[in-house]
Scaffold this motif. Structure first.
Motif, mmCIF file in Angstrom:
data_model
loop_
_atom_site.group_PDB
_atom_site.id
_atom_site.type_symbol
_atom_site.label_atom_id
_atom_site.label_comp_id
_atom_site.label_asym_id
_atom_site.label_seq_id
_atom_site.Cartn_x
_atom_site.Cartn_y
_atom_site.Cartn_z
ATOM 1 N N VAL A 134 40.585 47.462 39.478
ATOM 2 C CA VAL A 134 41.531 47.966 38.481
ATOM 3 C C VAL A 134 41.482 47.231 37.146
ATOM 4 O O VAL A 134 41.992 47.728 36.147
ATOM 5 N N LEU A 135 40.841 46.056 37.108
ATOM 6 C CA LEU A 135 40.773 45.324 35.846
ATOM 7 C C LEU A 135 39.945 46.074 34.812
ATOM 8 O O LEU A 135 38.986 46.768 35.146
ATOM 9 N N ALA A 136 40.322 45.872 33.557
ATOM 10 C CA ALA A 136 39.586 46.454 32.438
ATOM 11 C C ALA A 136 38.138 45.953 32.466
ATOM 12 O O ALA A 136 37.835 44.984 33.167
ATOM 13 N N PRO A 137 37.256 46.564 31.709
ATOM 14 C CA PRO A 137 35.851 46.161 31.705
ATOM 15 C C PRO A 137 35.672 44.650 31.548
ATOM 16 O O PRO A 137 36.550 43.983 30.996
ATOM 17 N N PRO A 138 34.550 44.102 32.029
ATOM 18 C CA PRO A 138 34.326 42.652 31.997
ATOM 19 C C PRO A 138 34.673 42.020 30.656
ATOM 20 O O PRO A 138 34.311 42.527 29.606
ATOM 21 N N GLY A 139 35.407 40.922 30.749
ATOM 22 C CA GLY A 139 35.800 40.204 29.547
ATOM 23 C C GLY A 139 37.092 40.686 28.932
ATOM 24 O O GLY A 139 37.631 40.065 28.027
ATOM 25 N N ALA A 140 37.621 41.820 29.399
ATOM 26 C CA ALA A 140 38.828 42.381 28.795
ATOM 27 C C ALA A 140 40.059 42.213 29.684
ATOM 28 O O ALA A 140 41.171 42.344 29.209
ATOM 29 N N GLY A 141 39.885 41.926 30.957
ATOM 30 C CA GLY A 141 41.007 41.793 31.879
ATOM 31 C C GLY A 141 41.254 40.340 32.250
ATOM 32 O O GLY A 141 40.325 39.552 32.341
ATOM 33 N N VAL A 142 42.521 40.007 32.464
ATOM 34 C CA VAL A 142 42.911 38.641 32.804
ATOM 35 C C VAL A 142 43.780 38.670 34.054
ATOM 36 O O VAL A 142 44.657 39.514 34.185
ATOM 37 N N VAL A 143 43.527 37.720 34.965
ATOM 38 C CA VAL A 143 44.349 37.561 36.161
ATOM 39 C C VAL A 143 44.979 36.179 36.101
ATOM 40 O O VAL A 143 44.282 35.178 35.943
ATOM 41 N N VAL A 144 46.313 36.127 36.220
ATOM 42 C CA VAL A 144 47.049 34.862 36.239
ATOM 43 C C VAL A 144 47.796 34.792 37.561
ATOM 44 O O VAL A 144 48.536 35.707 37.898
ATOM 45 N N ILE A 145 47.559 33.714 38.315
ATOM 46 C CA ILE A 145 48.228 33.530 39.600
ATOM 47 C C ILE A 145 49.005 32.227 39.545
ATOM 48 O O ILE A 145 48.416 31.157 39.373
#
Length: 75
Positions: free
Chosen positions: A54-65
């Motif tokens: 579901v993340l945006a294309p490489p380099g555009a999505g961020v995951v924070v845990i």
């Protein structure tokens, strides 16, 4: 731009989301520190493929845990 904040079973929500549409995912997952019914560690083997899908294309999505050291080692 659409903003959506959800409070639900996260994996069920991920399964319903279209691919490549999410720019930011912010998690504060349970990690089994208590005996509470809801405080059960996640099975990250099920989560990571859906997160990547579901993340945006490489380099555009961020995951924070948000995690304790114990959870960070596991993830």
């Amino acid at each position: 731009m659409i903003y959506r904040i959800g409070h639900a079973n996260g994996l069920d929500e991920l399964l319903c989301m279209p691919a490549g549409e999410v720019s930011l995912m912010l998690f504060d997952p349970p990690w089994g520190a208590t005996k509470a019914r809801w405080d059960r560690p996640l099975d990250w083997r099920l989560w990571w493929p859906e997160i990547h899908r579901v993340l945006a294309p490489p380099g555009a999505g961020v995951v924070v845990i948000k995690a304790s050291v114990r959870l960070a080692v596991e993830v």
